[in-house]
Design a protein around this motif. Structure first.
Motif, PDB file in Angstrom:
ATOM      1  N   LYS A 132       0.795  -1.215   0.000  1.00 13.79           N
ATOM      2  CA  LYS A 132       0.000   0.000   0.000  1.00 13.79           C
ATOM      3  C   LYS A 132       0.822   1.257   0.000  1.00 13.79           C
TER       4      LYS A 132
ATOM      5  N   LEU B 185      -0.868  -4.466   3.290  1.00 14.05           N
ATOM      6  CA  LEU B 185      -2.141  -4.995   3.748  1.00 14.05           C
ATOM      7  C   LEU B 185      -2.090  -6.513   3.562  1.00 14.05           C
TER       8      LEU B 185
ATOM      9  N   VAL C  10      -3.732  -9.793   3.327  1.00 16.27           N
ATOM     10  CA  VAL C  10      -5.097 -10.261   3.101  1.00 16.27           C
ATOM     11  C   VAL C  10      -5.226 -11.748   3.427  1.00 16.27           C
TER      12      VAL C  10
ATOM     13  N   ARG D 228     -16.642 -14.161   5.956  1.00 15.12           N
ATOM     14  CA  ARG D 228     -17.276 -12.854   5.920  1.00 15.12           C
ATOM     15  C   ARG D 228     -16.770 -12.043   4.755  1.00 15.12           C
ATOM     16  N   SER D 229     -17.504 -11.011   4.494  1.00 16.17           N
ATOM     17  CA  SER D 229     -17.108 -10.102   3.440  1.00 16.17           C
ATOM     18  C   SER D 229     -15.765  -9.466   3.816  1.00 16.17           C
ATOM     19  N   GLY D 230     -14.850  -9.443   2.866  1.00 13.05           N
ATOM     20  CA  GLY D 230     -13.546  -8.845   3.119  1.00 13.05           C
ATOM     21  C   GLY D 230     -12.526  -9.796   3.722  1.00 13.05           C
ATOM     22  N   SER D 231     -12.889 -11.068   3.875  1.00  8.09           N
ATOM     23  CA  SER D 231     -11.943 -11.985   4.510  1.00  8.09           C
ATOM     24  C   SER D 231     -10.914 -12.540   3.525  1.00  8.09           C
ATOM     25  N   GLY D 232     -11.061 -12.231   2.255  1.00 11.55           N
ATOM     26  CA  GLY D 232     -10.039 -12.656   1.295  1.00 11.55           C
ATOM     27  C   GLY D 232     -10.437 -13.845   0.437  1.00 11.55           C
TER      28      GLY D 232
ATOM     29  N   SER E  47     -12.331 -14.019  -2.383  1.00 10.09           N
ATOM     30  CA  SER E  47     -12.149 -13.801  -3.826  1.00 10.09           C
ATOM     31  C   SER E  47     -10.672 -13.807  -4.180  1.00 10.09           C
ATOM     32  N   THR E  48      -9.873 -13.230  -3.306  1.00  9.80           N
ATOM     33  CA  THR E  48      -8.436 -13.221  -3.542  1.00  9.80           C
ATOM     34  C   THR E  48      -7.920 -14.657  -3.628  1.00  9.80           C
TER      35      THR E  48
ATOM     36  N   ARG F 259      -7.191  -6.571  11.803  1.00 10.60           N
ATOM     37  CA  ARG F 259      -5.794  -6.601  11.371  1.00 10.60           C
ATOM     38  C   ARG F 259      -4.802  -6.759  12.514  1.00 10.60           C
TER      39      ARG F 259
ATOM     40  N   MET G 273      -7.758  -0.607   1.503  1.00  8.31           N
ATOM     41  CA  MET G 273      -8.722  -1.581   0.997  1.00  8.31           C
ATOM     42  C   MET G 273      -8.934  -1.358  -0.495  1.00  8.31           C
ATOM     43  N   SER G 274      -9.602  -2.317  -1.117  1.00 11.42           N
ATOM     44  CA  SER G 274      -9.817  -2.196  -2.555  1.00 11.42           C
ATOM     45  C   SER G 274     -10.807  -1.063  -2.829  1.00 11.42           C
TER      46      SER G 274
END
Ligand code: ADP
Ligand code: MG
Length: 437
Positions: free
Chosen positions: A23, A29, A31, A50-54, A56-57, A266, A400-401
């Motif tokens: 970043k 960051l 992920v 949960r949303s944002g837990s990685g 999709s990554t 985090r 964040m994205s």
């Protein structure tokens, strides 16, 4: 399924994967950290988090589209280096080409692989039939409902007969009924051995969906993302959501996902976490007050079992989790072992009149949402009490994205307006203290 002695061959092994987004000079960051997972032929596995837990990554890493910062992916026993051959992906909403017919959209996947025309036509027709769109070959995307478009996306993925089908929240953009039909259709095809794939890895934040469809569930923890636990789903297909054992499993997963009282964002990241690295979920203040009122009243009197509460409110259970997490973030409630309990502040909020509620909300925002506090501070310090949203968006995007940053900004605007902490001018994209007492 027979009880074969030898385990089925491994398709994918993710080994000690870490993903960090660089970043700025001071912080990365993180992920994903220490992610291991194995996927065998013949199974359908959920990645639940949960949303944002990685999630999709991780899917992108599995597909070979993204190279992990550390660790690696073994694909059929070989180290993956670039996009994996034999993997197809379906997203939340499939980007179809509007100027191409259903048939042409589906054939695209084959064209890229140099399949001859006659063969393309035949295979596309078969995939379209399989997924229940027979008769719509010459229709254009705009003539189709959302559910049908999602079927086209699936046909496009299946037409290449991939070994592995990756699905990233494939039902979450559909309405409840459409989603359920598509889920059961897919599982029927899978159970009948008609899906031309060897295994499926499906990302979801929906607990019931995972229990309904999958053989195995990997529960993903956040900050940084990693596999926290793994569960086998023992029920044969077709599964019944109302079966007590099914319900019990959903409850158990709830408890698992709400185990830690207050997640420290985090906390384990390499660099000290910035207070701004906190994506906010788009939960409205009306629905927050509504839930707190329900919780405070009979029969709950301040404490409820989340799945039971969801059932009585006629929510999908998974809609309730972000709401509960948001109340927890603001310290209006605590989530623990699948229960939600109103805090003292939550109770005071319920008993207060409109103005007092706004004051309580404002105090919570300033204490627990660093972004809200920062916006207000900047406005207080400026001679004209104005500040452009751009600078806050930039700041968020360091952590964040862009999608998450946008959602977070939208949310803080809605919350800050309700609390009368600041005003926001949509046109000028500007915060101010206008009309704030
Ligand atoms: P999920 O699919 O579980 O919602 P994602 O994998 O999309 O989670 O994102 C995980 C985290 O990584 C989020 O905090 C997101 O903001 C961040 N992130 C994702 N992509 C990028 C990117 N290209 N640059 C920076 N941060 C990103
Ligand atoms: Mg995602």
């Amino acid at each position: 399924m027979d009880t074969a002695v030898a385990p089925r061959p491994c398709l994918v092994q993710v080994q000690s994967c870490r993903q960090a987004y660089h970043k700025d000079a001071s912080a990365d960051l993180v992920v994903l950290d220490g992610v291991d997972l194995t996927l065998r032929e013949g199974e359908i596995v959920a990645l639940l988090g949960r949303s944002g837990s990685g999630k999709s990554t991780l899917l992108r890493i599995v597909s070979g589209l993204l190279r992990p910062t550390a660790g690696h992916v073994m694909w059929r026993g070989k180290k993956l280096d670039g996009p994996a051959d034999g993997v197809a992906m379906v997203f939340q909403s499939c980007a179809l080409f509007p100027w191409l017919s259903v048939q042409e959209n589906v054939e695209l996947g084959l064209e890229a692989r140099g399949v001859a025309r006659a063969e393309r036509e035949k295979r596309a027709e078969a995939a379209i039939d399989l997924i229940g769109l027979g008769g719509f070959e010459s229709a254009y995307p705009k003539e189709l409902s959302g559910g049908m478009r999602q079927r086209v996306g699936l046909a496009r993925a299946l037409v290449v007969h991939p070994d592995l089908l990756l699905m990233d929240e494939p039902f979450s953009a559909l309405d409840v009924l459409t989603a359920e039909t598509l889920r059961t259709d897919l599982i029927d095809l899978w159970s009948d051995g008609k899906l031309p794939v060897k295994s499926v890895l499906m990302v979801t934040h929906n607990i019931e969906e995972a229990v309904l469809m999958c053989d195995r569930i990997l529960v993903f923890a956040s900050n940084p993302g990693r596999v926290a636990s793994e569960l086998k789903v023992p029920f044969p297909h077709p599964r019944n959501r109302l079966d007590p054992a099914f319900r019990q499993m959903v409850d158990d997963i709830y408890a698992l996902m709400t185990r830690r009282p207050v997640p420290e964002p985090r906390a384990t990241a390499a660099a000290p976490a910035s207070p701004l690295a906190m994506p906010l979920q788009r939960v409205g203040t009306n629905i927050m007050s509504g839930l707190m009122e329900t919780l405070a009243a009979e029969p709950y009197r301040g404490r409820a079992d989340l799945p039971a509460l969801a059932a009585s409110l006629q929510y999908e259970v998974d809609e309730l989790l972000p709401l509960g997490e948001t109340l927890q973030l603001l310290r209006f409630a605590v989530l623990e072992e699948g229960d939600i309990t109103l805090t003292e502040t939550g109770r005071r909020f319920v008993q207060a009149d409109t103005d007092e509620r706004k004051r309580i909300f404002a105090t919570a925002l300033r204490a627990h949402v660093p972004l809200a506090n920062m916006i207000r501070q900047v406005l207080d310090e400026r001679w004209n009490h104005r500040a452009s949203a751009v600078r806050f968006r930039d700041e968020l995007e360091d952590h964040m994205s862009p999608d998450y940053a946008e959602d977070t900004l939208r949310t803080v605007v809605a919350w800050g307006r309700y609390a009368e902490l600041f005003s926001y001018d949509e046109e000028a994209e500007q915060f101010s203290l206008e009309d704030i007492g």
